[in-house]
Design an enzyme around this catalytic site. Sequence first.
Site, PDB file in Angstrom:
ATOM      1  N   TYR A  95     -60.213  17.801 -53.731  1.00 58.03           N
ATOM      2  CA  TYR A  95     -60.796  16.576 -54.261  1.00 58.03           C
ATOM      3  C   TYR A  95     -62.307  16.701 -54.481  1.00 58.03           C
ATOM      4  CZ  TYR A  95     -56.382  14.270 -53.052  1.00 58.03           C
ATOM      5  OH  TYR A  95     -55.065  13.909 -52.959  1.00 58.03           O
ATOM      6  N   LYS A 134     -50.145  26.036 -46.797  1.00 59.57           N
ATOM      7  CA  LYS A 134     -49.299  26.751 -47.762  1.00 59.57           C
ATOM      8  C   LYS A 134     -49.778  28.198 -47.793  1.00 59.57           C
ATOM      9  CE  LYS A 134     -45.879  26.581 -50.764  1.00 59.57           C
ATOM     10  NZ  LYS A 134     -44.486  26.475 -50.292  1.00 59.57           N
ATOM     11  N   ASP A 158     -44.243  22.047 -47.806  1.00 56.05           N
ATOM     12  CA  ASP A 158     -42.965  21.582 -48.342  1.00 56.05           C
ATOM     13  C   ASP A 158     -41.943  21.379 -47.227  1.00 56.05           C
ATOM     14  OD1 ASP A 158     -43.179  24.335 -48.022  1.00 56.05           O
ATOM     15  OD2 ASP A 158     -42.099  24.849 -49.850  1.00 56.05           O
ATOM     16  N   ASP A 198     -53.134  13.643 -47.666  1.00 54.26           N
ATOM     17  CA  ASP A 198     -52.989  12.466 -48.517  1.00 54.26           C
ATOM     18  C   ASP A 198     -51.510  12.182 -48.776  1.00 54.26           C
ATOM     19  OD1 ASP A 198     -53.439  10.390 -50.250  1.00 54.26           O
ATOM     20  OD2 ASP A 198     -54.506  11.561 -51.748  1.00 54.26           O
ATOM     21  N   ASP A 202     -48.806   9.300 -46.448  1.00 55.36           N
ATOM     22  CA  ASP A 202     -48.077   8.236 -47.138  1.00 55.36           C
ATOM     23  C   ASP A 202     -46.576   8.378 -46.938  1.00 55.36           C
ATOM     24  OD1 ASP A 202     -50.392   7.119 -47.977  1.00 55.36           O
ATOM     25  OD2 ASP A 202     -50.144   7.538 -50.105  1.00 55.36           O
TER      26      ASP A 202
END
Length: 357
Positions: A142, A192, A224, A248, A252
């Site tokens: 970001y 990852k 994942d 992020d 959620d």
Amino acid sequence: MLTHKIVLLSGDGIGPEISEVSKKILLKLSNKFNFNIEIEEELFGGIAFEKFEDPAPKSTLDKCKSCDAVLLACVGDSKYDQLPRELRPESGLLKLRSDLNLFANIRPVKIRNSLIESSSLKKEVIQNVDLVVVRELTSGIYFGEPRGIIKNKNKERAFNTMVYNTDEIERITEIAIQIAKKRNNRICSVDKANVLEVSQLWRKTVENMAKNYKEIHLSNMYVDNAAMQLIRDPSQFDVILTNNIFGDILSDLAAMLTGSIGMLPSASLNNIGPGVFEPVHGSAPDIAGQNIANPIAMALSTAMLLRIGLNQIQAAENLELAIDNVLSKGFRTSDLDDGKSEIISCSKMGEKILEEI
């Protein structure tokens, strides 16, 4: 008498409605527990752009830097989507985090017994869930440079850069370790590393840090698989440590274990200076002004502000108990409708919480 200075950023959408509830809660708790609360309300997000053509005005940021804690509702609306990226409400949020150096985002996810039937998952899957997502907040993809969109005759090409250095990884890992030490001493670091060099550095750095804490049990998981495991067996997690973009998404996803994203608070912290306390949910402009929003995530964020930001532990515990009592008596906002409860408005939910306090 001790005085705490709070900056309240009501923001956009349902923000003013849920902020009004938390403002009344803070004032009542300050009277009950014998401390003063001074609340300054400042414009932030889309509403600030409307007045100042800036979603994060300098005057607002200066007030935030000089207060004891910031209580933020939510920002954003689709009507701002056509603005240049730097003028959108979400960019104001990134600016706030950057200017206050809020590098650690803490999102607790705990199942409340009175809402266990509200989750889309089976009761036996979620009944023991009590986890915390620790998300790095001021670096990663970001904020990484270079970034941009390149145009040529035939097509456009967009690119972003995910970047971390060891100092950034070490300081967020230290936060996760200290939280884990107060819980069950278990950290799952999510990355990852099988395909991303930045994740390889992340994993190596986290593992080196954990070696200094023999009581900490560290595990690693690809993002994942972590997403799958949060749905398959969420109670296996205690503290989840991860980078900005993975955090992020995963936080959620974890939010929905509780039955509604309208139930979860968060804290964004630094080492020195005020933290920002905000609900996980968005601004929900489609229901704004209808008095049907769920104010509980904002109220629980207020409890985190009291506990972490102001060290008013008794007031925080009183608020959390009041919320649990209201829910156990069968009162719900529409997002938590289970067909068995009494559905009440946002403001009425606030009144019920105040009565319990």
